[in-house]
Design a protein around this motif. Structure first.
Motif, mmCIF file in Angstrom:
data_model
loop_
_atom_site.group_PDB
_atom_site.id
_atom_site.type_symbol
_atom_site.label_atom_id
_atom_site.label_comp_id
_atom_site.label_asym_id
_atom_site.label_seq_id
_atom_site.Cartn_x
_atom_site.Cartn_y
_atom_site.Cartn_z
ATOM 1 N N GLY A 223 0.804 -1.208 0.000
ATOM 2 C CA GLY A 223 0.000 0.000 0.000
ATOM 3 C C GLY A 223 0.842 1.266 0.000
ATOM 4 O O GLY A 223 2.058 1.230 -0.191
ATOM 5 N N THR A 224 0.213 2.369 0.255
ATOM 6 C CA THR A 224 0.880 3.674 0.189
ATOM 7 C C THR A 224 1.905 3.826 1.299
ATOM 8 O O THR A 224 1.655 3.508 2.463
ATOM 9 C CB THR A 224 -0.145 4.807 0.302
ATOM 10 O OG1 THR A 224 -1.136 4.636 -0.721
ATOM 11 C CG2 THR A 224 0.529 6.162 0.149
ATOM 12 N N LEU A 225 3.073 4.324 0.936
ATOM 13 C CA LEU A 225 4.145 4.592 1.890
ATOM 14 C C LEU A 225 4.493 6.079 1.843
ATOM 15 O O LEU A 225 4.371 6.722 0.799
ATOM 16 C CB LEU A 225 5.391 3.770 1.537
ATOM 17 C CG LEU A 225 5.310 2.256 1.728
ATOM 18 C CD1 LEU A 225 6.537 1.585 1.135
ATOM 19 C CD2 LEU A 225 5.189 1.919 3.205
ATOM 20 N N PRO A 226 4.955 6.637 2.982
ATOM 21 C CA PRO A 226 5.388 8.046 2.972
ATOM 22 C C PRO A 226 6.652 8.195 2.139
ATOM 23 O O PRO A 226 7.522 7.330 2.137
ATOM 24 C CB PRO A 226 5.649 8.332 4.457
ATOM 25 C CG PRO A 226 5.919 6.990 5.071
ATOM 26 C CD PRO A 226 5.081 6.015 4.310
ATOM 27 N N ASP A 227 6.743 9.296 1.404
ATOM 28 C CA ASP A 227 7.912 9.508 0.557
ATOM 29 C C ASP A 227 8.930 10.448 1.194
ATOM 30 O O ASP A 227 9.849 10.922 0.526
ATOM 31 C CB ASP A 227 7.488 10.037 -0.817
ATOM 32 C CG ASP A 227 6.649 11.310 -0.710
ATOM 33 O OD1 ASP A 227 6.484 11.812 0.430
ATOM 34 O OD2 ASP A 227 6.168 11.783 -1.747
ATOM 35 N N THR A 228 8.753 10.741 2.470
ATOM 36 C CA THR A 228 9.741 11.520 3.227
ATOM 37 C C THR A 228 9.846 10.934 4.631
ATOM 38 O O THR A 228 8.955 10.222 5.093
ATOM 39 C CB THR A 228 9.332 13.003 3.354
ATOM 40 O OG1 THR A 228 8.068 13.088 4.018
ATOM 41 C CG2 THR A 228 9.258 13.674 1.988
ATOM 42 N N LEU A 229 10.920 11.264 5.274
ATOM 43 C CA LEU A 229 11.098 10.839 6.665
ATOM 44 C C LEU A 229 10.243 11.743 7.547
ATOM 45 O O LEU A 229 10.320 12.965 7.443
ATOM 46 C CB LEU A 229 12.571 10.954 7.059
ATOM 47 C CG LEU A 229 13.019 10.156 8.290
ATOM 48 C CD1 LEU A 229 12.910 8.667 8.021
ATOM 49 C CD2 LEU A 229 14.469 10.530 8.628
ATOM 50 N N PRO A 230 9.398 11.182 8.408
ATOM 51 C CA PRO A 230 8.526 12.034 9.230
ATOM 52 C C PRO A 230 9.325 12.884 10.206
ATOM 53 O O PRO A 230 10.449 12.539 10.586
ATOM 54 C CB PRO A 230 7.642 11.020 9.968
ATOM 55 C CG PRO A 230 8.414 9.745 9.959
ATOM 56 C CD PRO A 230 9.201 9.743 8.686
ATOM 57 N N ALA A 231 8.743 13.998 10.617
ATOM 58 C CA ALA A 231 9.387 14.867 11.604
ATOM 59 C C ALA A 231 9.280 14.226 12.987
ATOM 60 O O ALA A 231 8.305 13.532 13.288
ATOM 61 C CB ALA A 231 8.717 16.236 11.608
ATOM 62 N N PRO A 232 10.285 14.421 13.835
ATOM 63 C CA PRO A 232 10.226 13.839 15.184
ATOM 64 C C PRO A 232 9.126 14.478 16.022
ATOM 65 O O PRO A 232 8.919 15.691 15.982
ATOM 66 C CB PRO A 232 11.616 14.136 15.747
ATOM 67 C CG PRO A 232 12.117 15.310 14.969
ATOM 68 C CD PRO A 232 11.530 15.165 13.603
ATOM 69 N N VAL A 233 8.419 13.638 16.777
ATOM 70 C CA VAL A 233 7.329 14.097 17.638
ATOM 71 C C VAL A 233 7.437 13.376 18.966
ATOM 72 O O VAL A 233 7.614 12.153 19.015
ATOM 73 C CB VAL A 233 5.950 13.809 17.005
ATOM 74 C CG1 VAL A 233 4.837 14.237 17.955
ATOM 75 C CG2 VAL A 233 5.818 14.516 15.674
ATOM 76 N N LEU A 234 7.342 14.126 20.061
ATOM 77 C CA LEU A 234 7.332 13.500 21.383
ATOM 78 C C LEU A 234 6.028 12.741 21.573
ATOM 79 O O LEU A 234 4.949 13.277 21.327
ATOM 80 C CB LEU A 234 7.480 14.557 22.482
ATOM 81 C CG LEU A 234 8.863 15.168 22.678
ATOM 82 C CD1 LEU A 234 8.792 16.315 23.690
ATOM 83 C CD2 LEU A 234 9.850 14.097 23.157
#
Length: 555
Positions: A223-234
């Motif tokens: 299925g669909t995958l993100p094409d960027t690395l996600p931003a860090p979140v606490l």
């Protein structure tokens, strides 16, 4: 360990052309091998393929830079996927970030507290039984996907696999899923025989994807995958929720520590002259999981298979592991579209073959043929791993191994009545010389006490000489038993002499009252000849009707 020890060193890398080229090639090779595994472990854990990719990138870089091994390749693993799957099923996907951060914190603290050597206390049969159980679970988890079905969340893998086979219907999607699994398995088995350097898992997944796309096969895809690395979140923190997840975090931390340290140790043995630093490895792996949790990944560990590929590919420094993570990062930014079309059955095929390769038939035979106790420990650990819980399996395996070890030590601990040295003299039959061997501890103390008491009473002994110079270990229970033995014999009218108290045992024997129970402070001897001479003088005075206790002077 100081903060300076945790920071990257100049000697962690060798940027000379020859070493640089070897590291780049090894990193590229491991990255290609790790890509399908990262996707597969993300899917099997319940966190999704994107989490597997993120973990391989973020944790892979952090552990490579800060870990204790220059060859270690870290990321998502099958064992961690097995531990995480029930957590996701019970607490939901939102719990993964908090569990990952909490688990990473525990591993980090373990490294700071210098607990890295603890893994050396895990017996070989427990490690192999755990590995066999993990391999069985990984295989069973893939059975539903291999027949085109979805596994019920949180269900025992064995039950889910049996249910999937029981509900098997020979429709088009099932037949296509089975065909893809067979294709992937065949490529993984046959391709390395043609050329070992070809990344068989990547080729197998690519062929399966091309086949599925070309034929329009009705099979489930990533299925669909993100094409960027996600931003860090606490991750959101709630005391009640954290309390509920603490048990899962401890399980994650225990597995991460054990698997990472074992992998680092394997890497060190594969490369002559290489060493690893277990405490720094725990710190690095803890920070890797912390970073992975912040970016939406899953807990990371050192991956034995990928680490072995790294070593065999000619890696020289930590740069190879960093390059492996960068290769997967490039896939995230450049190729998520094609990767999203990969059939889930192809990943199931990869993991099924991986599970088989985790089981060394020679190793299993060696454990089963070693000793009965080790074979029992191995089987119990493997069965509990599959049927119940991974951490419980290690704990129970350790208990079983400890029980058998203590029983062996207890059997090796013994007491022997010896003849007196030199020519026999009149009255020697009333002197009993006992030599205590092995360990005087809680598992053997009561038996030894009974044997000495019974032998002394039956023989109408007047003086008992205890030789303690051969005792390898004495614990508080054993020392207390010795004190009770001395007291019991003295109360029966026998005089107890002690010979050969080792310096390391002196304080304990004094503290629990062994020496205080003697009739006189001079009844402790350094040599056997002096002890026997003193015993014979007691017997001689008793034969003459002299009040021996009065001559010795009770304290």
């Amino acid at each position: 360990m100081t903060v300076r020890d945790l920071l990257p060193h100049r000697d962690d890398y060798d940027l000379r052309p020859r070493s640089l080229g070897a590291d780049l090639l090894a990193g590229l090779t491991v990255g290609v091998v790790a890509l399908p595994l990262a996707l597969a472990f993300g899917v099997s854990s319940g966190t999704g393929p994107a989490a597997g990719l993120v973990t391989a990138v973020v944790a892979g870089v952090v552990a490579a830079v800060l870990g204790g091994s220059r060859f270690q390749v870290s990321g998502p693993t099958g064992a961690m996927a097995v531990v995480l799957a029930p957590v996701v099923a019970e607490h939901g996907l939102a719990s993964v970030a908090l569990v990952t951060v909490l688990g990473g914190t525990i591993v980090l603290l373990a490294g700071v507290l210098r607990l890295g050597r603890v893994v050396t206390f895990i017996p070989w049969p427990v490690v192999e039984g755990f590995t066999l159980g993990i391999a069985a679970i990984i295989f069973l988890q893939q059975v539903p996907a291999a027949v085109g079905q979805r596994s019920p969340a949180g269900e025992n893998p064995l039950v889910a696999a049996v249910g999937a086979v029981g509900n098997l219907a020979p429709d088009t999607s099932t037949l296509w899923a089975l065909a893809i699994v067979v294709l992937v398995a065949a490529v993984l088995v046959l391709l390395p025989r043609l050329h070992a350097a070809i990344p068989a898992s990547l080729v197998a997944v690519a062929l399966a994807t091309v086949l599925a796309e070309a034929t329009g096969a009705p099979v489930a895809r990533i299925g669909t995958l993100p094409d960027t690395l996600p931003a860090p979140v606490l991750p959101g923190f709630d005391g009640a929720v954290a309390g509920d997840l603490l048990g899962a975090a401890v399980a994650v931390a225990a597995l991460a520590a054990i698997e990472s340290l074992l992998s680092a140790r394997v890497a060190a043995t594969m490369s002559p002259g290489s060493v690893y630093h277990p405490d720094r490895e725990l710190v690095g792996q803890g920070l890797a999981s912390l970073a992975s949790g912040l970016f939406g990944g899953m807990p990371a560990t050192g991956a034995i298979a990928r680490t072995a590929v790294n070593v065999r590919s000619g890696a020289r420094t930590r740069l190879a592991a960093v390059v492996h993570a960068l290769v997967i990062l490039a896939v995230i930014y450049l190729a998520t579209g094609p990767v999203g079309r990969v059939p889930l059955a192809a990943l199931a095929g990869v993991l099924m073959v991986t599970a088989f390769r985790m089981i060394g038939a020679g190793t299993v035979r060696a454990v089963l043929r070693s000793t009965r106790s080790d074979a029992v420990t191995f089987v119990v650990t493997a069965v509990i791993t599959v049927a119940f819980d991974l951490v419980e399996a290690v704990q129970i395996g350790l208990v079983v191994a400890a029980f058998f070890a203590l029983r062996r030590v207890a059997r090796a601990s013994s007491v022997h009545r010896e003849p007196l040295p030199g020519a026999a003299r009149e009255g020697d039959e009333r002197i009993a010389l006992f030599r205590l061997d092995g360990a005087m501890f809680f598992g053997a103390a009561d038996r030894i006490l009974g044997e000495v008491t019974d032998a002394s009473v039956r023989a109408d002994v007047l003086v008992v000489v205890l030789r303690l110079s051969q005792l390898g270990m004495v614990d508080a229970t054993g020392a207390r038993a010795l004190a009770e033995l001395v007291t019991a014999l003295e109360q029966r009218g026998m005089t107890v002499l002690v010979k050969g108290v080792q310096t390391r045992h002196q304080k304990l024997l004094t503290t629990v009252g062994v020496l205080a129970g003697l009739r006189h402070e001079n009844h402790v001897f350094a040599t056997l000849d002096d002890a026997v001479a003193h015993a014979r003088s007691h017997v001689g005075r008793a034969a003459q009707g002299v009040d021996v206790p009065q001559l010795d002077g009770r304290r």
